[in-house]
Design an enzyme around this catalytic site. Structure first.
Site, short mmCIF file in Angstrom:
data_model
loop_
_atom_site.label_atom_id
_atom_site.label_comp_id
_atom_site.label_asym_id
_atom_site.label_seq_id
_atom_site.Cartn_x
_atom_site.Cartn_y
_atom_site.Cartn_z
N GLY A 1 -13.96 -7.41 9.20
CA GLY A 1 -13.44 -6.69 8.25
C GLY A 1 -14.22 -6.94 6.94
CG ASP B 1 -8.13 0.84 2.77
OD1 ASP B 1 -8.71 -0.09 2.23
OD2 ASP B 1 -6.85 0.88 2.86
N GLY C 1 -1.99 -0.59 15.40
CA GLY C 1 -1.31 -0.62 14.18
C GLY C 1 -0.90 0.54 13.78
CB SER C 2 1.80 2.39 12.92
OG SER C 2 2.73 1.38 13.25
N GLY C 3 0.72 0.55 10.25
CA GLY C 3 1.11 0.23 8.74
C GLY C 3 0.20 1.15 7.87
CE LYS D 1 -4.15 -1.93 1.95
NZ LYS D 1 -5.59 -1.55 2.49
#
Length: 283
Positions: free
Chosen positions: A245, A105, A129-131, A69
């Site tokens: 999700g 997203d 999370g931090s992606g 991404k």
């Protein structure tokens, strides 16, 4: 050449529902588009991009998932305004010899939460999370006027960087994931799990103070396969609204398809199809 091929790139893709969901969503549109899986190694990313830009290519666009991404950006010719601020891409479209990046997203998550009556304004939010997915979600949500968006993750450098960017729009603090048991989890209105932990074929259980959760909170796990992750199962014992999700996947895919074609897929049929497939895998 008329471009009618769509697809998704990433690694791994064995679990991806996107081709089946899009096939179902397109069913009543009477169109000839296809949607495929293209699992590629990172060293082949540039070559894939070149093949898409070839004048003889049939590929109109593609989705981007883990782990590309952010890595895809350097190969693209343009980014739309949302991508420029998010720094992450999940949708690419071929237009007049160029590849343009988009990110749906945040839209997918927002519509998923809207179905459950949740709005971001005046809410306290925690993102795990931090992606790339966390980044796209956090910076999109920040525009919805929440009170704060806190970030927790293992990668301190990326977490602090994301929190700093979020602070340009609303209050934000980064906490190392190992310290999550010290957080006042009960103060958050919304908790979003964005890591791949719990995904099919990715072992591990997220360490989290589940006992601190309370009924009025909303929890989201953006992992969709399995339909009920360990994290979501444990949270659902404490909160009234625990969302997997699949909904986000369907709605972000819907918006991607609209970018590519201008057409609208049937999201309800996509959701039902996805649920049946994932539930059958558990039986």
């Amino acid at each position: 050449m008329n471009r009618t091929k769509l697809g998704i790139i990433g690694k791994p893709l064995g679990h991806s529902l996107s081709p089946i969901l899009h096939l179902k969503g397109m069913e009543k549109l009477n169109i000839s588009y296809s949607y495929e899986k293209w699992e590629i190694e990172e060293e082949r990313l540039g070559g894939f991009i070149d093949s898409v830009k070839d004048k003889n290519s049939e590929i109109l666009g593609f989705n981007v998932t883990i782990p590309y991404k952010e890595k895809i950006i350097k190969y693209l010719d343009k980014l739309d305004q949302t991508c420029l601020s998010l720094g992450a891409v999940n949708t690419v479209k071929y237009v007049d010899g160029q590849l343009i990046g988009y990110n749906t997203d945040g839209l997918g998550l927002a519509e998923s939460l809207k179905r459950h009556g949740f709005q971001f304004n005046d809410k306290r939010i925690l993102i795990i999370g931090s992606g790339g997915a966390a980044r796209g979600i956090a910076l999109f949500i920040a525009k919805g006027r929440p009170i704060n968006i806190d970030i927790t993750g293992r990668n301190e450098v990326k977490g602090l960087e994301l929190s700093s960017e979020v602070e340009n729009l609303t209050d934000s603090t980064f906490f190392k994931l190992e310290n999550i048991y010290h957080l006042d989890i009960e103060k958050y209105d919304l908790i979003i799990q964005t890591t791949p932990v719990g995904m099919k074929n990715i072992p591990g259980v997220l360490s989290f103070p589940y006992e601190k959760l309370k009924p009025g909170q909303v929890v989201v796990d953006i992992v969709y396969n399995p339909i009920m992750t360990e994290f979501l199962a444990r949270c659902s014992q404490k909160v009234n609204i625990a969302i997997g999700g699949l909904e986000m996947l369907v709605y972000q895919g819907y918006h991607s398809f609209k970018i590519w074609t201008g057409l609208e897929e049937n999201t309800e049929e996509m959701l039902e199809t996805g649920k049946k497939i994932l539930e059958a895998q558990v039986e």
